[in-house]
Design a protein around this motif. Structure first.
Motif, PDB file in Angstrom:
ATOM      1  N   ILE A 237       6.629 -16.124  17.961  1.00  0.00           N
ATOM      2  CA  ILE A 237       7.174 -15.529  16.747  1.00  0.00           C
ATOM      3  C   ILE A 237       6.137 -14.571  16.179  1.00  0.00           C
ATOM      4  O   ILE A 237       4.953 -14.906  16.120  1.00  0.00           O
ATOM      5  N   PHE A 238       6.567 -13.376  15.777  1.00  0.00           N
ATOM      6  CA  PHE A 238       5.643 -12.448  15.134  1.00  0.00           C
ATOM      7  C   PHE A 238       6.020 -12.336  13.662  1.00  0.00           C
ATOM      8  O   PHE A 238       7.110 -11.883  13.315  1.00  0.00           O
ATOM      9  N   GLY A 239       5.104 -12.770  12.787  1.00  0.00           N
ATOM     10  CA  GLY A 239       5.309 -12.654  11.352  1.00  0.00           C
ATOM     11  C   GLY A 239       4.631 -11.394  10.849  1.00  0.00           C
ATOM     12  O   GLY A 239       3.409 -11.338  10.744  1.00  0.00           O
ATOM     13  N   HIS A 240       5.445 -10.385  10.560  1.00  0.00           N
ATOM     14  CA  HIS A 240       4.932  -9.083  10.130  1.00  0.00           C
ATOM     15  C   HIS A 240       4.680  -9.091   8.625  1.00  0.00           C
ATOM     16  O   HIS A 240       5.607  -9.251   7.832  1.00  0.00           O
ATOM     17  N   VAL A 241       3.428  -8.926   8.230  1.00  0.00           N
ATOM     18  CA  VAL A 241       3.058  -8.895   6.817  1.00  0.00           C
ATOM     19  C   VAL A 241       2.887  -7.436   6.401  1.00  0.00           C
ATOM     20  O   VAL A 241       2.098  -6.702   7.006  1.00  0.00           O
ATOM     21  N   TRP A 242       3.628  -7.011   5.376  1.00  0.00           N
ATOM     22  CA  TRP A 242       3.607  -5.601   5.000  1.00  0.00           C
ATOM     23  C   TRP A 242       3.566  -5.412   3.487  1.00  0.00           C
ATOM     24  O   TRP A 242       3.906  -6.305   2.716  1.00  0.00           O
ATOM     25  N   ASP A 243       3.147  -4.209   3.102  1.00  0.00           N
ATOM     26  CA  ASP A 243       3.089  -3.830   1.690  1.00  0.00           C
ATOM     27  C   ASP A 243       3.965  -2.591   1.487  1.00  0.00           C
ATOM     28  O   ASP A 243       4.022  -1.720   2.365  1.00  0.00           O
ATOM     29  N   PRO A 244       4.665  -2.505   0.365  1.00  0.00           N
ATOM     30  CA  PRO A 244       5.557  -1.362   0.118  1.00  0.00           C
ATOM     31  C   PRO A 244       4.881  -0.003   0.266  1.00  0.00           C
ATOM     32  O   PRO A 244       5.509   0.966   0.710  1.00  0.00           O
ATOM     33  N   LEU A 245       3.607   0.084  -0.091  1.00  0.00           N
ATOM     34  CA  LEU A 245       2.905   1.360   0.005  1.00  0.00           C
ATOM     35  C   LEU A 245       2.738   1.803   1.454  1.00  0.00           C
ATOM     36  O   LEU A 245       2.516   2.989   1.722  1.00  0.00           O
ATOM     37  N   GLU A 246       2.866   0.856   2.399  1.00  0.00           N
ATOM     38  CA  GLU A 246       2.762   1.212   3.810  1.00  0.00           C
ATOM     39  C   GLU A 246       4.043   1.855   4.322  1.00  0.00           C
ATOM     40  O   GLU A 246       4.066   2.410   5.422  1.00  0.00           O
ATOM     41  N   LYS A 247       5.104   1.767   3.538  1.00  0.00           N
ATOM     42  CA  LYS A 247       6.382   2.363   3.944  1.00  0.00           C
ATOM     43  C   LYS A 247       6.674   3.674   3.222  1.00  0.00           C
ATOM     44  O   LYS A 247       7.254   4.590   3.794  1.00  0.00           O
ATOM     45  N   GLU A 248       6.256   3.720   1.964  1.00  0.00           N
ATOM     46  CA  GLU A 248       6.603   4.898   1.168  1.00  0.00           C
ATOM     47  C   GLU A 248       5.660   5.030  -0.022  1.00  0.00           C
ATOM     48  O   GLU A 248       5.292   4.038  -0.643  1.00  0.00           O
ATOM     49  N   ILE A 249       5.262   6.273  -0.330  1.00  0.00           N
ATOM     50  CA  ILE A 249       4.407   6.556  -1.483  1.00  0.00           C
ATOM     51  C   ILE A 249       5.295   7.005  -2.635  1.00  0.00           C
ATOM     52  O   ILE A 249       5.813   8.123  -2.644  1.00  0.00           O
ATOM     53  N   LEU A 250       5.504   6.118  -3.591  1.00  0.00           N
ATOM     54  CA  LEU A 250       6.383   6.411  -4.721  1.00  0.00           C
ATOM     55  C   LEU A 250       5.634   6.968  -5.923  1.00  0.00           C
ATOM     56  O   LEU A 250       6.220   7.661  -6.757  1.00  0.00           O
ATOM     57  N   ALA A 251       4.368   6.658  -6.015  1.00  0.00           N
ATOM     58  CA  ALA A 251       3.588   7.120  -7.164  1.00  0.00           C
ATOM     59  C   ALA A 251       3.464   8.642  -7.177  1.00  0.00           C
ATOM     60  O   ALA A 251       3.341   9.282  -6.131  1.00  0.00           O
ATOM     61  N   LYS A 252       3.506   9.236  -8.369  1.00  0.00           N
ATOM     62  CA  LYS A 252       3.369  10.687  -8.496  1.00  0.00           C
ATOM     63  C   LYS A 252       1.962  11.141  -8.146  1.00  0.00           C
ATOM     64  O   LYS A 252       1.749  12.228  -7.625  1.00  0.00           O
ATOM     65  N   LYS A 253       0.997  10.276  -8.442  1.00  0.00           N
ATOM     66  CA  LYS A 253      -0.399  10.605  -8.177  1.00  0.00           C
ATOM     67  C   LYS A 253      -1.129   9.351  -7.759  1.00  0.00           C
ATOM     68  O   LYS A 253      -1.107   8.344  -8.452  1.00  0.00           O
ATOM     69  N   ILE A 254      -1.778   9.385  -6.602  1.00  0.00           N
ATOM     70  CA  ILE A 254      -2.465   8.197  -6.092  1.00  0.00           C
ATOM     71  C   ILE A 254      -3.653   8.604  -5.234  1.00  0.00           C
ATOM     72  O   ILE A 254      -3.616   9.622  -4.524  1.00  0.00           O
ATOM     73  N   THR A 255      -4.719   7.838  -5.329  1.00  0.00           N
ATOM     74  CA  THR A 255      -5.903   8.065  -4.506  1.00  0.00           C
ATOM     75  C   THR A 255      -6.014   6.931  -3.495  1.00  0.00           C
ATOM     76  O   THR A 255      -6.027   5.755  -3.864  1.00  0.00           O
ATOM     77  N   LEU A 256      -6.072   7.270  -2.219  1.00  0.00           N
ATOM     78  CA  LEU A 256      -6.193   6.289  -1.153  1.00  0.00           C
ATOM     79  C   LEU A 256      -7.586   6.375  -0.549  1.00  0.00           C
ATOM     80  O   LEU A 256      -8.136   7.466  -0.373  1.00  0.00           O
ATOM     81  N   SER A 257      -8.153   5.207  -0.204  1.00  0.00           N
ATOM     82  CA  SER A 257      -9.501   5.163   0.344  1.00  0.00           C
ATOM     83  C   SER A 257      -9.617   4.080   1.396  1.00  0.00           C
ATOM     84  O   SER A 257      -8.913   3.062   1.336  1.00  0.00           O
ATOM     85  N   ASP A 258     -10.490   4.300   2.374  1.00  0.00           N
ATOM     86  CA  ASP A 258     -10.779   3.289   3.381  1.00  0.00           C
ATOM     87  C   ASP A 258     -12.146   2.665   3.152  1.00  0.00           C
ATOM     88  O   ASP A 258     -12.682   1.965   4.011  1.00  0.00           O
ATOM     89  N   GLY A 259     -12.709   2.889   1.978  1.00  0.00           N
ATOM     90  CA  GLY A 259     -14.024   2.359   1.662  1.00  0.00           C
ATOM     91  C   GLY A 259     -15.136   3.348   1.913  1.00  0.00           C
ATOM     92  O   GLY A 259     -16.243   3.205   1.390  1.00  0.00           O
ATOM     93  N   GLU A 260     -14.840   4.403   2.687  1.00  0.00           N
ATOM     94  CA  GLU A 260     -15.842   5.437   2.974  1.00  0.00           C
ATOM     95  C   GLU A 260     -15.335   6.816   2.564  1.00  0.00           C
ATOM     96  O   GLU A 260     -16.066   7.613   1.977  1.00  0.00           O
ATOM     97  N   TYR A 261     -14.072   7.102   2.879  1.00  0.00           N
ATOM     98  CA  TYR A 261     -13.467   8.370   2.507  1.00  0.00           C
ATOM     99  C   TYR A 261     -12.277   8.106   1.594  1.00  0.00           C
ATOM    100  O   TYR A 261     -11.709   7.011   1.576  1.00  0.00           O
ATOM    101  N   GLN A 262     -11.894   9.137   0.835  1.00  0.00           N
ATOM    102  CA  GLN A 262     -10.727   8.997  -0.016  1.00  0.00           C
ATOM    103  C   GLN A 262      -9.958  10.308  -0.063  1.00  0.00           C
ATOM    104  O   GLN A 262     -10.497  11.377   0.227  1.00  0.00           O
ATOM    105  N   ILE A 263      -8.682  10.194  -0.409  1.00  0.00           N
ATOM    106  CA  ILE A 263      -7.832  11.370  -0.484  1.00  0.00           C
ATOM    107  C   ILE A 263      -6.913  11.221  -1.685  1.00  0.00           C
ATOM    108  O   ILE A 263      -6.398  10.140  -1.962  1.00  0.00           O
TER     109      ILE A 263
END
Length: 321
Positions: A237-263
């Motif tokens: 069985i594969f239990g897929h754990v997901w977050d809404p932001l991984e499917k769609e960016i709804l916010a008008k303005k958002i900063t994403l970062s991987d801990g080293e770079y950001q956009i």
């Protein structure tokens, strides 16, 4: 279920909110929520997360299963004389017998799981699901164990039918969870999920139920091949754990970062649309691959309680045959 004494974690204080970090106490307490659902799913797929399954055995068993043509070597005591007389060919009865199986949870606690834009972090969802499944499996009397990993190390607990083994496994999940942070980590493997599945294939023999709890961050063709290999002699069985932001960016303005770079993503509708399409295509392809190879694919979001989602998916009152 009898009461379980709650032992303390190694750390005296919780590292962060319960939606971000889990403690051993949190996971032990979930034994009281591991009820109200059946390990037979709503969907017409194989049994899920449970320890009990039914396997065909020639000869005497618990329950009648079917009548088939007699094969030399079959127990003559099981010959169905009425069917034999009616069709003119010797037929025998076949029975099924309930058979125990060990359950193994493969739990991802990598840095990519340390994320959540809504209520819970994905790492917490995976930890809770493993605990709920472990307690439920133990309650029905089957052996349970698991492998927890994070890309730099892993820890394996052999399936056993006792609370000490479950608590040891949950303690390791808590320890792996407590060290998660936004700091950049140098991974030991390029694909931690792939390496975890390779190790699982090394320790699993046959008639196991293997439950993988992760996201799709490292799901590729090699991962699928390892799952197919596992499925040859086991249920997977594969239990897929997901977050809404991984499917769609709804916010008008958002900063994403991987801990080293950001956009900064603001008014770029094209980027948002392309992101949504790409994520939808990835999810659809993955679901098709799992369906093609008969691997149940269950999704759990960071939007609500893991226990509530588990009951909704495999509630004993909402099964479909």
């Amino acid at each position: 279920m009898p009461k379980e004494r709650i032992t303390s974690d190694k750390s005296k204080d919780r590292k962060g909110p319960k939606e971000v970090y889990v403690t051993l106490q949190d996971l032990i307490k979930l034994q009281f929520e591991a009820r109200g659902f059946s390990f037979l799913p709503k969907y017409a797929v194989q049994s899920i997360l449970s320890g009990r399954h039914r396997s065909k055995l020639r000869g005497r068993g618990l329950d009648f299963d079917e009548v088939r043509k007699y094969i030399p070597g079959d127990d003559i005591r099981n010959i169905d004389w009425k069917v034999t007389a009616r069709v003119g060919v010797t037929h025998t009865k076949e029975f099924t017998e309930e058979k125990e199986r060990p359950v193994l949870f493969v739990v991802d606690q990598g840095t990519h799981m340390f994320f959540g834009s809504k209520l819970y972090f994905k790492s917490v969802i995976a930890a809770h699901l493993a605990a709920l499944g472990a307690w439920r499996t133990l309650e029905v009397g089957d052996r349970v164990g698991g492998l927890v990993f994070n890309g730099t190390k892993d820890y394996f607990v052999m399936p056993k039918r006792n609370r000490q083994a479950v608590q040891r496994f949950l303690s390791r999940i808590s320890e792996f969870n407590q060290v998660l942070s936004t700091d950049k980590v140098t991974l030991k493997f390029d694909n931690p999920l792939l390496e975890a599945l390779k190790k699982t294939n090394e320790v699993v023999t046959h008639d196991y139920l293997v439950v993988v709890l992760s996201d799709l961050n490292y799901a590729n063709d090699q991962v699928i091949k390892q799952l197919i290999r596992l499925k040859k002699n086991n249920d997977v069985i594969f239990g897929h754990v997901w977050d809404p932001l991984e499917k769609e960016i709804l916010a008008k303005k958002i900063t994403l970062s991987d801990g080293e770079y950001q956009i900064l993503i603001a008014k770029d509708k094209t980027l948002k649309n392309n992101y949504k399409k790409a994520q939808a295509a990835l999810l659809q392809k993955t679901q098709e691959d799992f369906k093609k190879y008969g691997i149940p694919f269950l999704s759990f979001s960071t939007l609500e309680s893991p226990a509530h989602q588990l009951r909704a998916l495999i509630s004993s009152n909402k099964r479909k045959r």
